[in-house]
Design a protein around this motif. Structure first.
Motif, PDB file in Angstrom:
ATOM      1  N   ASP A   1      70.706 -25.761 -19.358  1.00 20.79           N
ATOM      2  CA  ASP A   1      71.234 -24.528 -20.414  1.00 20.79           C
ATOM      3  C   ASP A   1      70.735 -24.632 -21.299  1.00 20.79           C
ATOM      4  OD1 ASP A   1      73.770 -23.700 -18.179  1.00 20.79           O
ATOM      5  OD2 ASP A   1      73.567 -26.064 -18.240  1.00 20.79           O
ATOM      6  N   ILE A   2      70.230 -25.650 -21.965  1.00 18.31           N
ATOM      7  CA  ILE A   2      69.762 -25.750 -23.551  1.00 18.31           C
ATOM      8  C   ILE A   2      68.589 -26.212 -23.678  1.00 18.31           C
ATOM      9  CG2 ILE A   2      70.354 -26.981 -25.567  1.00 18.31           C
ATOM     10  CD1 ILE A   2      73.265 -27.158 -24.870  1.00 18.31           C
ATOM     11  N   GLY A   3      68.243 -27.649 -23.538  1.00 22.79           N
ATOM     12  CA  GLY A   3      66.811 -28.108 -23.861  1.00 22.79           C
ATOM     13  C   GLY A   3      65.631 -27.494 -23.107  1.00 22.79           C
ATOM     14  N   PHE A   4      65.782 -27.736 -21.647  1.00 21.75           N
ATOM     15  CA  PHE A   4      64.608 -27.285 -21.018  1.00 21.75           C
ATOM     16  C   PHE A   4      64.620 -25.662 -20.803  1.00 21.75           C
ATOM     17  CE2 PHE A   4      63.288 -25.255 -17.091  1.00 21.75           C
ATOM     18  CZ  PHE A   4      61.948 -25.609 -17.030  1.00 21.75           C
ATOM     19  N   ARG A   5      65.951 -24.904 -21.056  1.00 20.58           N
ATOM     20  CA  ARG A   5      65.778 -23.349 -21.209  1.00 20.58           C
ATOM     21  C   ARG A   5      65.106 -23.089 -22.318  1.00 20.58           C
ATOM     22  NH1 ARG A   5      68.521 -18.742 -22.522  1.00 20.58           N
ATOM     23  NH2 ARG A   5      69.542 -19.549 -24.520  1.00 20.58           N
ATOM     24  N   SER A   6      65.138 -23.753 -23.440  1.00 21.25           N
ATOM     25  CA  SER A   6      64.404 -23.454 -24.543  1.00 21.25           C
ATOM     26  C   SER A   6      63.074 -23.485 -24.268  1.00 21.25           C
ATOM     27  CB  SER A   6      64.832 -23.942 -25.817  1.00 21.25           C
ATOM     28  OG  SER A   6      64.217 -23.674 -26.997  1.00 21.25           O
ATOM     29  N   LEU A   7      62.578 -24.533 -23.727  1.00 25.69           N
ATOM     30  CA  LEU A   7      61.179 -24.925 -23.432  1.00 25.69           C
ATOM     31  C   LEU A   7      60.506 -23.945 -22.356  1.00 25.69           C
ATOM     32  CD1 LEU A   7      61.402 -28.709 -23.038  1.00 25.69           C
ATOM     33  CD2 LEU A   7      60.028 -27.521 -24.839  1.00 25.69           C
ATOM     34  N   SER A   8      61.437 -23.427 -21.325  1.00 25.32           N
ATOM     35  CA  SER A   8      60.989 -22.426 -20.406  1.00 25.32           C
ATOM     36  C   SER A   8      60.653 -21.166 -21.004  1.00 25.32           C
ATOM     37  CB  SER A   8      61.912 -22.203 -19.338  1.00 25.32           C
ATOM     38  OG  SER A   8      63.103 -21.398 -19.763  1.00 25.32           O
ATOM     39  N   GLY A   9      60.972 -20.903 -22.277  1.00 24.84           N
ATOM     40  CA  GLY A   9      60.921 -19.532 -23.027  1.00 24.84           C
ATOM     41  C   GLY A   9      59.372 -19.641 -23.348  1.00 24.84           C
ATOM     42  N   TYR A  10      58.798 -20.645 -23.953  1.00 29.27           N
ATOM     43  CA  TYR A  10      57.487 -20.873 -24.311  1.00 29.27           C
ATOM     44  C   TYR A  10      56.633 -20.461 -23.238  1.00 29.27           C
ATOM     45  CZ  TYR A  10      59.665 -23.584 -27.909  1.00 29.27           C
ATOM     46  OH  TYR A  10      60.412 -24.103 -29.063  1.00 29.27           O
ATOM     47  N   PHE A  11      56.930 -20.751 -21.998  1.00 28.02           N
ATOM     48  CA  PHE A  11      56.105 -20.458 -20.827  1.00 28.02           C
ATOM     49  C   PHE A  11      56.318 -18.910 -20.457  1.00 28.02           C
ATOM     50  CE2 PHE A  11      56.336 -24.999 -20.502  1.00 28.02           C
ATOM     51  CZ  PHE A  11      55.221 -25.409 -19.821  1.00 28.02           C
ATOM     52  N   GLY A  12      57.174 -18.158 -21.151  1.00 27.26           N
ATOM     53  CA  GLY A  12      57.292 -16.532 -20.771  1.00 27.26           C
ATOM     54  C   GLY A  12      58.590 -16.420 -20.163  1.00 27.26           C
ATOM     55  N   ALA A  13      59.420 -17.324 -19.876  1.00 27.29           N
ATOM     56  CA  ALA A  13      60.700 -17.211 -18.972  1.00 27.29           C
ATOM     57  C   ALA A  13      61.507 -16.284 -19.824  1.00 27.29           C
ATOM     58  CB  ALA A  13      61.175 -18.564 -18.451  1.00 27.29           C
TER      59      ALA A  13
ATOM     60  N   ASN B   1      59.037 -24.898 -34.797  1.00 29.35           N
ATOM     61  CA  ASN B   1      59.511 -23.669 -34.288  1.00 29.35           C
ATOM     62  C   ASN B   1      58.384 -22.719 -33.602  1.00 29.35           C
ATOM     63  OD1 ASN B   1      58.251 -22.569 -36.692  1.00 29.35           O
ATOM     64  ND2 ASN B   1      60.061 -21.341 -37.246  1.00 29.35           N
ATOM     65  N   ASP B   2      57.130 -23.230 -33.657  1.00 32.88           N
ATOM     66  CA  ASP B   2      55.952 -22.317 -33.325  1.00 32.88           C
ATOM     67  C   ASP B   2      55.386 -22.691 -31.952  1.00 32.88           C
ATOM     68  OD1 ASP B   2      54.676 -24.583 -34.601  1.00 32.88           O
ATOM     69  OD2 ASP B   2      53.783 -23.122 -35.951  1.00 32.88           O
ATOM     70  N   ILE B   3      55.882 -23.414 -31.005  1.00 28.73           N
ATOM     71  CA  ILE B   3      55.290 -23.785 -29.749  1.00 28.73           C
ATOM     72  C   ILE B   3      54.721 -22.790 -29.126  1.00 28.73           C
ATOM     73  CG2 ILE B   3      55.415 -25.179 -27.782  1.00 28.73           C
ATOM     74  CD1 ILE B   3      55.367 -27.111 -30.095  1.00 28.73           C
ATOM     75  N   THR B   4      53.387 -22.826 -28.502  1.00 35.41           N
ATOM     76  CA  THR B   4      52.893 -21.609 -27.684  1.00 35.41           C
ATOM     77  C   THR B   4      52.391 -22.253 -26.420  1.00 35.41           C
ATOM     78  OG1 THR B   4      51.022 -21.595 -28.923  1.00 35.41           O
ATOM     79  CG2 THR B   4      52.565 -20.424 -29.704  1.00 35.41           C
ATOM     80  N   TYR B   5      52.072 -21.525 -25.276  1.00 31.53           N
ATOM     81  CA  TYR B   5      51.556 -22.054 -24.191  1.00 31.53           C
ATOM     82  C   TYR B   5      50.667 -21.018 -23.743  1.00 31.53           C
ATOM     83  CZ  TYR B   5      51.188 -23.267 -19.167  1.00 31.53           C
ATOM     84  OH  TYR B   5      50.570 -23.346 -18.122  1.00 31.53           O
ATOM     85  N   ASP B   6      49.382 -21.411 -23.428  1.00 34.12           N
ATOM     86  CA  ASP B   6      48.314 -20.505 -22.619  1.00 34.12           C
ATOM     87  C   ASP B   6      48.069 -19.424 -23.558  1.00 34.12           C
ATOM     88  OD1 ASP B   6      46.386 -20.281 -21.052  1.00 34.12           O
ATOM     89  OD2 ASP B   6      47.587 -19.491 -19.381  1.00 34.12           O
ATOM     90  N   ASP B   7      48.086 -18.083 -22.928  1.00 34.60           N
ATOM     91  CA  ASP B   7      48.151 -16.797 -23.484  1.00 34.60           C
ATOM     92  C   ASP B   7      49.533 -16.054 -23.900  1.00 34.60           C
ATOM     93  OD1 ASP B   7      48.568 -16.259 -21.010  1.00 34.60           O
ATOM     94  OD2 ASP B   7      46.916 -14.984 -20.663  1.00 34.60           O
ATOM     95  N   VAL B   8      50.542 -16.879 -23.611  1.00 33.65           N
ATOM     96  CA  VAL B   8      51.775 -16.338 -23.892  1.00 33.65           C
ATOM     97  C   VAL B   8      52.148 -16.285 -25.466  1.00 33.65           C
ATOM     98  CG1 VAL B   8      54.389 -16.767 -23.532  1.00 33.65           C
ATOM     99  CG2 VAL B   8      52.760 -17.410 -21.916  1.00 33.65           C
ATOM    100  N   PRO B   9      52.482 -14.772 -25.835  1.00 35.54           N
ATOM    101  CA  PRO B   9      52.532 -14.803 -27.286  1.00 35.54           C
ATOM    102  C   PRO B   9      53.811 -15.688 -28.001  1.00 35.54           C
ATOM    103  CG  PRO B   9      52.609 -12.611 -26.221  1.00 35.54           C
ATOM    104  CD  PRO B   9      52.524 -13.688 -25.086  1.00 35.54           C
ATOM    105  N   ARG B  10      53.875 -16.062 -29.145  1.00 36.62           N
ATOM    106  CA  ARG B  10      55.019 -16.569 -29.686  1.00 36.62           C
ATOM    107  C   ARG B  10      56.113 -16.037 -29.208  1.00 36.62           C
ATOM    108  NH1 ARG B  10      55.424 -18.574 -36.073  1.00 36.62           N
ATOM    109  NH2 ARG B  10      57.564 -19.502 -35.957  1.00 36.62           N
ATOM    110  N   ARG B  11      57.082 -17.060 -29.061  1.00 38.44           N
ATOM    111  CA  ARG B  11      58.439 -16.358 -28.784  1.00 38.44           C
ATOM    112  C   ARG B  11      59.612 -17.485 -28.872  1.00 38.44           C
ATOM    113  NH1 ARG B  11      59.269 -16.027 -23.006  1.00 38.44           N
ATOM    114  NH2 ARG B  11      59.565 -13.940 -23.060  1.00 38.44           N
TER     115      ARG B  11
END
Length: 501
Positions: free
Chosen positions: A210-222, A312-322
């Protein structure tokens, strides 16, 4: 906006013996207020209730040029009292309603009891400037049934032990790949230098899904719980490729020991204690938490306090910052105006005028700090010092939960990491991703989402710790889509099409 100058409420304001009473003609009505006053059913999150006609109330009346009568609703009995007032039409002119998708609140707002205020906002200098994204987040099925209570849109980020990075000669990570390398190094390379194999990278807890991993998944584009497909279908984010890619990545780190093995049973306090004790060096949490971790560590180990990098600016691959919103897109609830109390457009405009007058720096300072030289003072840098904690708690603190916005003024702080955290939280606004279904309704969601989400949460936990494979997780999603989850997605998709058609 960072403010270092003084905001002073004039003596004439505080000593005003008479206040122009321009409230609604029907104000009070069945709720028992005077004919001249604007009544306000306000949330109370403190043990004490301010005295009627007290210093802060009087100053707010002067700012709004209106007699205000606060009807305080203790948070512990909020749902019961709101439900009773809604059912009996004994509401006030302004009703503070909580956000977060509470079913009874959403049903009340969509029942026709409250004014749709969107078309009136442009008539007011402050209400018209509310962030459009927050306005959209506050709508329900395309209608704005109250002035949104504004919060930061996304407060989360990644906290990494800076002292451990320094010990290992590592740079602050800004990509998922670099973050992974840091997690492994914190696990394997003795970052605290004690010669023991007693550290890990990520130190997670039971709310990971609900919190930690959910936030990380956003960097992947979720997306943020629900998202929109290219075909304008509303789907749960937990079934998307991006979310599953993030799960596979996180499980890989877990298998390497770079995520604490007991995270499924770790509670928040245990997580904080574990981090303070040096068990792990990466925490996905609110950026405002860095000061708390530093203080907790200093109290338990004053000779070796930890230092933090706030990212606050972690990014992944070609996914735009989010960054996924943790505050419903900055929407903390509504200041709603019931039609039973405020019966005409002119009366509505008067109430909205009151709210507009409180969406100011002066009102924010009053409801946050109190009166300068009575409740607080500024130092040379503009930081706030409370002069009498007991007096502030009695007279000022109750009003803080009725502030129109939490972001009008950001005062400098004397505490380490607070200013940096505030700056990065403000930066997040530009990159925030909001739950697309937040402003939609679904009957099946209202009745069945808790059970659906729990099934997905259980499958996530079992997958990360190796009790399920990805095909098993996908089967859980498919089974739910054949039942309640599928109905929820269909209902949200239909509601989205109706609003945007």
């Amino acid at each position: 906006m960072k403010i270092t100058r003084r905001i002073t409420i004039g003596i004439a304001v505080l000593a005003s013996a008479s206040v122009a009473l321009t409230g609604c003609g029907t104000a009070g009505g069945e709720s028992g207020g005077s004919d001249d006053a604007v009544t306000w059913m306000a949330a109370l999150h403190t043990p004490t209730t301010p005295e009627p006609g007290g210093t802060i109330e009087t100053a707010l009346e002067a700012l709004s040029d209106t007699d205000l009568e606060f009807q305080w609703i203790p948070d512990a009995s909020r749902d019961e009292k709101l439900s009773a007032a809604l059912a009996s039409n004994t509401l006030a002119d302004i009703v503070t309603l909580p956000g977060g998708g509470i079913t009874t609140v959403v049903r009340a707002l969509t029942s026709g009891q409250f004014w749709d205020i969107e078309d009136y906002l442009d008539e007011f200098p402050n209400l018209s400037q509310i962030d459009p994204q927050i306005i959209e987040a506050a709508k329900i099925n395309g209608h704005l049934y109250g002035v949104p209570a504004q919060k930061p849109k996304a407060r989360y980020g990644v906290l990494v032990r800076q002292d451990w990075l320094d010990n290992l000669g590592l740079e602050v990570p800004h990509t998922i790949e670099d973050l992974s390398d840091v997690a492994r190094a914190f696990t394997n390379d003795d970052p605290d230098g004690n010669g023991k194999n007693d550290t890990t990278g990520f130190y997670d807890r039971s709310e990971s899904f609900d919190i930690g991993f959910r936030s990380l998944s956003g960097y992947f584009g979720a997306g943020s719980v629900f998202e929109l497909t290219d075909d304008d279908d509303v789907v749960v984010s937990y079934g998307t490729d991006a979310f599953k890619d993030a799960m596979e990545w996180y499980r890989g780190l877990y298998e390497e020991g770079a995520v604490n093995g007991d995270f499924v049973t770790v509670q928040k306090q245990n997580q904080q204690d574990g981090v303070a004790q040096g068990k792990g060096g990466i925490v996905v949490t609110g950026l405002f938490e860095a000061k708390n971790y530093a203080a907790l560590a200093a109290s338990s180990n004053p000779d070796g306090p930890m230092s933090w990098a706030l990212i606050n600016d972690i990014t992944y691959d070609d996914v735009p910052r989010r960054i996924l919103s943790d505050t419903n897109g900055g929407m903390g609830g509504w200041y709603a105006v019931p039609k039973t109390q405020v019966k005409t457009e002119d009366e509505l405009r008067k109430v909205l005028g009151v709210l507009d007058s409180l969406l100011t720096e002066e009102a924010f300072s009053l409801m946050t700090n109190g009166v300068e030289d009575t409740h607080f003072e500024f130092d040379e840098a503009g930081a706030v010092t409370i002069l009498d904690q007991t007096l502030w708690e009695q007279e000022v603190q109750p009003f803080s939960s009725s502030r129109m916005s939490e972001t009008i003024v950001t005062y400098p702080s004397t505490l380490e990491y607070v200013d940096e955290g505030n700056e990065k939280i403000a930066e997040n606004d530009e990159y925030t991703v909001v739950n697309v279904a937040q402003s939609l309704t679904s009957e099946t969601f209202d009745t069945r989402w808790t059970e659906v989400q729990q099934d997905i949460r259980d499958a996530y936990n079992k997958y990360i710790v190796g009790q399920l494979e990805m095909s098993d997780y996908e089967s859980v999603i498919d089974k739910l889509r054949a039942g309640d989850l599928g109905k929820i997605e269909e209902e949200y998709t239909a509601a989205y099409a109706e609003v945007n058609g």
